[in-house]
Design a protein around this motif. Structure first.
Motif, PDB file in Angstrom:
ATOM      1  N   THR A 279       0.828  -1.219   0.000  1.00 24.93           N
ATOM      2  CA  THR A 279       0.000   0.000   0.000  1.00 24.93           C
ATOM      3  C   THR A 279       0.857   1.263   0.000  1.00 24.93           C
ATOM      4  OG1 THR A 279      -0.140  -0.100   2.428  1.00 24.93           O
ATOM      5  CG2 THR A 279      -1.945  -1.122   1.173  1.00 24.93           C
ATOM      6  N   GLY A 280       2.055   1.179  -0.546  1.00 27.53           N
ATOM      7  CA  GLY A 280       2.947   2.335  -0.551  1.00 27.53           C
ATOM      8  C   GLY A 280       2.654   3.283  -1.691  1.00 27.53           C
ATOM      9  N   GLN A 281       3.539   3.309  -2.688  1.00 28.05           N
ATOM     10  CA  GLN A 281       3.384   4.199  -3.836  1.00 28.05           C
ATOM     11  C   GLN A 281       2.172   3.801  -4.686  1.00 28.05           C
ATOM     12  OE1 GLN A 281       5.477   6.815  -4.771  1.00 28.05           O
ATOM     13  NE2 GLN A 281       6.686   6.594  -2.905  1.00 28.05           N
ATOM     14  N   GLN A 282       1.711   4.750  -5.498  1.00 28.46           N
ATOM     15  CA  GLN A 282       0.624   4.461  -6.426  1.00 28.46           C
ATOM     16  C   GLN A 282       1.060   3.374  -7.401  1.00 28.46           C
ATOM     17  OE1 GLN A 282      -0.776   7.864  -8.591  1.00 28.46           O
ATOM     18  NE2 GLN A 282      -2.202   6.703  -9.837  1.00 28.46           N
ATOM     19  N   THR A 283       0.192   2.403  -7.634  1.00 30.32           N
ATOM     20  CA  THR A 283       0.538   1.282  -8.495  1.00 30.32           C
ATOM     21  C   THR A 283      -0.204   1.341  -9.832  1.00 30.32           C
ATOM     22  OG1 THR A 283      -1.184  -0.140  -7.531  1.00 30.32           O
ATOM     23  CG2 THR A 283       1.005  -0.221  -6.517  1.00 30.32           C
ATOM     24  N   VAL A 284       0.388   0.662 -10.812  1.00 31.58           N
ATOM     25  CA  VAL A 284      -0.242   0.440 -12.107  1.00 31.58           C
ATOM     26  C   VAL A 284      -0.116  -1.058 -12.384  1.00 31.58           C
ATOM     27  CG1 VAL A 284       0.294   2.737 -12.975  1.00 31.58           C
ATOM     28  CG2 VAL A 284       1.931   0.880 -13.323  1.00 31.58           C
ATOM     29  N   THR A 285      -0.635  -1.507 -13.514  1.00 31.53           N
ATOM     30  CA  THR A 285      -0.420  -2.906 -13.881  1.00 31.53           C
ATOM     31  C   THR A 285       0.469  -2.963 -15.113  1.00 31.53           C
ATOM     32  OG1 THR A 285      -2.452  -2.978 -15.200  1.00 31.53           O
ATOM     33  CG2 THR A 285      -2.578  -3.727 -12.907  1.00 31.53           C
ATOM     34  N   LYS A 286       1.329  -3.961 -15.134  1.00 30.71           N
ATOM     35  CA  LYS A 286       2.245  -4.185 -16.251  1.00 30.71           C
ATOM     36  C   LYS A 286       2.138  -5.656 -16.626  1.00 30.71           C
ATOM     37  CE  LYS A 286       6.008  -2.790 -18.679  1.00 30.71           C
ATOM     38  NZ  LYS A 286       6.033  -1.666 -19.619  1.00 30.71           N
ATOM     39  N   ASN A 287       1.760  -5.924 -17.876  1.00 26.33           N
ATOM     40  CA  ASN A 287       1.584  -7.306 -18.300  1.00 26.33           C
ATOM     41  C   ASN A 287       2.924  -7.916 -18.695  1.00 26.33           C
ATOM     42  OD1 ASN A 287       0.904  -9.555 -20.411  1.00 26.33           O
ATOM     43  ND2 ASN A 287      -0.967  -9.202 -19.255  1.00 26.33           N
ATOM     44  N   ASN A 288       3.207  -9.098 -18.158  1.00 23.68           N
ATOM     45  CA  ASN A 288       4.470  -9.773 -18.464  1.00 23.68           C
ATOM     46  C   ASN A 288       4.287 -11.002 -19.349  1.00 23.68           C
ATOM     47  OD1 ASN A 288       3.310 -11.597 -16.681  1.00 23.68           O
ATOM     48  ND2 ASN A 288       5.149 -11.857 -15.428  1.00 23.68           N
ATOM     49  N   GLY A 289       3.115 -11.094 -19.993  1.00 21.58           N
ATOM     50  CA  GLY A 289       2.841 -12.237 -20.845  1.00 21.58           C
ATOM     51  C   GLY A 289       2.114 -13.349 -20.123  1.00 21.58           C
ATOM     52  N   THR A 290       2.099 -13.284 -18.799  1.00 23.18           N
ATOM     53  CA  THR A 290       1.410 -14.277 -17.984  1.00 23.18           C
ATOM     54  C   THR A 290       0.238 -13.654 -17.245  1.00 23.18           C
ATOM     55  OG1 THR A 290       3.489 -15.477 -17.649  1.00 23.18           O
ATOM     56  CG2 THR A 290       1.685 -15.977 -16.122  1.00 23.18           C
ATOM     57  N   LYS A 291       0.455 -12.443 -16.732  1.00 25.38           N
ATOM     58  CA  LYS A 291      -0.575 -11.786 -15.940  1.00 25.38           C
ATOM     59  C   LYS A 291      -0.315 -10.295 -15.914  1.00 25.38           C
ATOM     60  CE  LYS A 291      -0.084 -11.755 -11.433  1.00 25.38           C
ATOM     61  NZ  LYS A 291       0.107 -12.068 -10.001  1.00 25.38           N
ATOM     62  N   ASP A 292      -1.298  -9.543 -15.425  1.00 23.13           N
ATOM     63  CA  ASP A 292      -1.115  -8.125 -15.158  1.00 23.13           C
ATOM     64  C   ASP A 292      -0.526  -7.993 -13.762  1.00 23.13           C
ATOM     65  OD1 ASP A 292      -2.132  -7.222 -17.593  1.00 23.13           O
ATOM     66  OD2 ASP A 292      -4.193  -7.267 -16.853  1.00 23.13           O
ATOM     67  N   VAL A 293       0.711  -7.566 -13.692  1.00 26.92           N
ATOM     68  CA  VAL A 293       1.438  -7.523 -12.425  1.00 26.92           C
ATOM     69  C   VAL A 293       1.272  -6.155 -11.775  1.00 26.92           C
ATOM     70  CG1 VAL A 293       3.685  -7.811 -11.319  1.00 26.92           C
ATOM     71  CG2 VAL A 293       3.129  -9.145 -13.369  1.00 26.92           C
ATOM     72  N   THR A 294       0.930  -6.131 -10.498  1.00 25.56           N
ATOM     73  CA  THR A 294       0.851  -4.884  -9.736  1.00 25.56           C
ATOM     74  C   THR A 294       2.248  -4.279  -9.671  1.00 25.56           C
ATOM     75  OG1 THR A 294      -0.989  -5.704  -8.411  1.00 25.56           O
ATOM     76  CG2 THR A 294       0.249  -3.843  -7.523  1.00 25.56           C
ATOM     77  N   SER A 295       2.376  -3.046 -10.170  1.00 27.21           N
ATOM     78  CA  SER A 295       3.704  -2.472 -10.388  1.00 27.21           C
ATOM     79  C   SER A 295       3.786  -1.030  -9.905  1.00 27.21           C
ATOM     80  CB  SER A 295       4.050  -2.505 -11.884  1.00 27.21           C
ATOM     81  OG  SER A 295       3.875  -3.792 -12.433  1.00 27.21           O
ATOM     82  N   VAL A 296       5.006  -0.632  -9.538  1.00 24.99           N
ATOM     83  CA  VAL A 296       5.340   0.769  -9.302  1.00 24.99           C
ATOM     84  C   VAL A 296       6.419   1.138 -10.315  1.00 24.99           C
ATOM     85  CG1 VAL A 296       6.361   2.445  -7.734  1.00 24.99           C
ATOM     86  CG2 VAL A 296       4.749   0.745  -6.851  1.00 24.99           C
ATOM     87  N   LEU A 297       6.144   2.168 -11.131  1.00 25.02           N
ATOM     88  CA  LEU A 297       7.091   2.626 -12.145  1.00 25.02           C
ATOM     89  C   LEU A 297       7.505   4.060 -11.815  1.00 25.02           C
ATOM     90  CD1 LEU A 297       5.370   1.246 -15.382  1.00 25.02           C
ATOM     91  CD2 LEU A 297       7.162   0.174 -14.003  1.00 25.02           C
ATOM     92  N   LEU A 298       8.760   4.225 -11.484  1.00 23.78           N
ATOM     93  CA  LEU A 298       9.289   5.522 -11.085  1.00 23.78           C
ATOM     94  C   LEU A 298       9.765   6.315 -12.304  1.00 23.78           C
ATOM     95  CD1 LEU A 298      11.297   4.134  -8.052  1.00 23.78           C
ATOM     96  CD2 LEU A 298       9.120   5.343  -7.952  1.00 23.78           C
ATOM     97  N   LYS A 299       9.953   7.611 -12.134  1.00 21.73           N
ATOM     98  CA  LYS A 299      10.307   8.478 -13.257  1.00 21.73           C
ATOM     99  C   LYS A 299      11.816   8.715 -13.320  1.00 21.73           C
ATOM    100  CE  LYS A 299       5.932  10.969 -13.812  1.00 21.73           C
ATOM    101  NZ  LYS A 299       5.282  12.289 -13.894  1.00 21.73           N
ATOM    102  N   PRO A 300      12.405   8.553 -14.519  1.00 21.15           N
ATOM    103  CA  PRO A 300      13.835   8.821 -14.684  1.00 21.15           C
ATOM    104  C   PRO A 300      14.114  10.313 -14.870  1.00 21.15           C
ATOM    105  CG  PRO A 300      12.900   8.109 -16.757  1.00 21.15           C
ATOM    106  CD  PRO A 300      11.776   8.065 -15.756  1.00 21.15           C
ATOM    107  N   VAL A 301      15.359  10.711 -14.612  1.00 20.49           N
ATOM    108  CA  VAL A 301      15.750  12.117 -14.727  1.00 20.49           C
ATOM    109  C   VAL A 301      17.027  12.214 -15.562  1.00 20.49           C
ATOM    110  CG1 VAL A 301      16.517  14.165 -13.458  1.00 20.49           C
ATOM    111  CG2 VAL A 301      14.749  12.681 -12.479  1.00 20.49           C
ATOM    112  N   ALA A 302      17.041  13.102 -16.534  1.00 17.42           N
ATOM    113  CA  ALA A 302      18.244  13.341 -17.334  1.00 17.42           C
ATOM    114  C   ALA A 302      19.242  14.163 -16.531  1.00 17.42           C
ATOM    115  CB  ALA A 302      17.884  14.071 -18.620  1.00 17.42           C
ATOM    116  N   VAL A 303      20.491  13.728 -16.520  1.00 20.34           N
ATOM    117  CA  VAL A 303      21.555  14.459 -15.824  1.00 20.34           C
ATOM    118  C   VAL A 303      22.572  14.947 -16.850  1.00 20.34           C
ATOM    119  CG1 VAL A 303      23.448  14.319 -14.153  1.00 20.34           C
ATOM    120  CG2 VAL A 303      21.285  13.161 -13.683  1.00 20.34           C
ATOM    121  N   THR A 304      22.811  16.254 -16.828  1.00 16.98           N
ATOM    122  CA  THR A 304      23.842  16.873 -17.662  1.00 16.98           C
ATOM    123  C   THR A 304      24.774  17.653 -16.746  1.00 16.98           C
ATOM    124  OG1 THR A 304      22.552  18.895 -17.985  1.00 16.98           O
ATOM    125  CG2 THR A 304      22.191  17.104 -19.565  1.00 16.98           C
ATOM    126  N   LYS A 305      25.765  18.274 -17.336  1.00 17.76           N
ATOM    127  CA  LYS A 305      26.719  19.057 -16.554  1.00 17.76           C
ATOM    128  C   LYS A 305      26.003  20.143 -15.741  1.00 17.76           C
ATOM    129  CE  LYS A 305      30.444  20.121 -18.783  1.00 17.76           C
ATOM    130  NZ  LYS A 305      31.448  20.804 -19.654  1.00 17.76           N
TER     131      LYS A 305
END
Length: 372
Positions: free
Chosen positions: A313-339
């Motif tokens: 019950t932590g972060q907001q979840t989505v579902t991600k299908n892995n070919g077998t089932k819809d898996v309860t998932s947390v997908l975090l956001k990446p950040v671009a790092v430059t100089k």
């Protein structure tokens, strides 16, 4: 009439026994928690947690992922014991390691698969023993319970957009050729990174050569880049899409070895220390920072919840299908790092200190970039 009464009394006795038995069963179900992952498994008593990581060529796993996961598990379950194995990029070895951990009685597996499809055997083996599986960073096939990672197509989009922006700033982005050095073909994340990058770059740049890099090997990436230089010509290459910092390092080594006086804009991922140092010294254009600590801590929280039969019950979840089932998932956001944003990202988050980045070799570059 006497017989009928006797039969009636017997029937009442049987009914009483059945009611008593049902009540006892209900009581037993209540005492074991009903939906718990394993009867008797609790954070108060502690249990064994299996942790399977895929390789050590990428520095993040031993330096960050493992200690962060272990620390959070210790915080959530002081008496829990973590059994750890690293597969050294060998999927068959990882299968054997999983079997060993299951034999030792782990109650949950945190699995970062070498090969997402091959890992289905690990997941099915665990499930046959009522051991839940948390897919970490890479989504394995099979009946996985939870998954935590980053939005991997977004990672590729961030990389591709950074490369396109850099090429456009220097003129027509089609004035030369770019080389794409993707990740391992056995890593499902690599396919997402590649798809995300192509969605940004296709039709807007000229992709002269493209490779999938077995095992994410920097040495193989260097060989691929050398092949591209031979095929395309040193003066024709204006940019490099490298899927992570290890492959970026290999590509940059190849360009240095082939007499490039200026290294074309090269992407990366994982915010490795060597990559940050290459960025401040102008050898690498960018990297993608994926905040490993929250990812690792969410995996630990999911593992404890799964083992004890609770819902995450932590972060907001989505579902991600892995070919077998819809898996309860947390997908975090990446950040671009430059100089320009090293201080506001990896330094601010404590991923690295300025002192770690600004070794004597890089002190002048750090001063010029405002890193202190």
């Amino acid at each position: 009439m006497r017989v009928t009464i006797r039969q009636g009394l017997a029937a009442l006795g049987v009914a009483a026994l059945l009611i008593g038995s049902a009540a006892a069963c209900a009581s037993e179900d209540e005492s074991t928690g009903g939906d718990s992952g394993d009867a008797g498994v609790s954070v108060d008593d502690g249990f064994k947690v299996g942790l399977l990581l895929p390789e050590s060529k990428t520095t993040r796993y031993e330096t960050f992922d493992r200690p962060y996961i272990e620390a959070k598990l210790k915080e959530l379950c002081a008496k829990c014991e973590v059994l750890y194995q690293n597969a050294d990029q060998d999927s068959a070895k990882q299968v054997s390691q999983a079997e060993s951990l299951l034999t030792q009685g782990v109650k949950v597996l945190i699995l970062d698969a070498v090969d997402g499809k091959a890992a289905e055997g690990i997941v099915n083996n665990a499930k046959s023993r009522d051991v839940p599986v948390v897919a970490y960073d890479r989504l394995a096939s099979g009946p996985v319970d939870y998954y935590v990672s980053f939005d991997n197509q977004e990672v590729g989009k961030v990389q591709g957009q950074a490369l396109l922006d850099a090429l456009s700033a220097g003129g027509d982005p089609k004035r030369g050729q770019i080389v794409m050095i993707n990740g391992s073909p056995t890593d499902p994340n690599a396919a997402d990174f590649k798809a995300g990058a192509h969605s940004v770059l296709d039709g807007k740049v000229n992709i002269g050569k493209e490779y999938d890099t077995p095992d994410w090997s920097p040495d193989k990436a260097q060989q691929e880049m050398e092949q591209a230089i031979t095929a395309l010509g040193r003066d024709k290459i204006i940019g490099v899409y490298a899927a992570n910092d290890g492959t970026a390092g290999g590509a940059i080594a190849a360009m240095k070895g082939n007499g490039f006086t200026t290294i074309p804009f090269t992407t990366g991922q994982d915010a490795e220390l060597a990559a940050i140092q290459r960025i401040i010294s102008g050898q690498q254009g960018m990297t993608v920072y994926k905040a490993i600590k929250p990812e690792a801590e969410i995996a630990a929280e999911m593992a404890i919840a799964a083992a004890t039969g609770e819902q995450y019950t932590g972060q907001q979840t989505v579902t991600k299908n892995n070919g077998t089932k819809d898996v309860t998932s947390v997908l975090l956001k990446p950040v671009a790092v430059t100089k320009e944003n090293i201080m506001e990202t990896v330094v601010k988050d404590g991923f690295y200190t300025a002192a770690q980045i600004c070794t004597p070799e890089y002190q002048k570059a750090c001063a010029a970039a405002g890193i202190s």
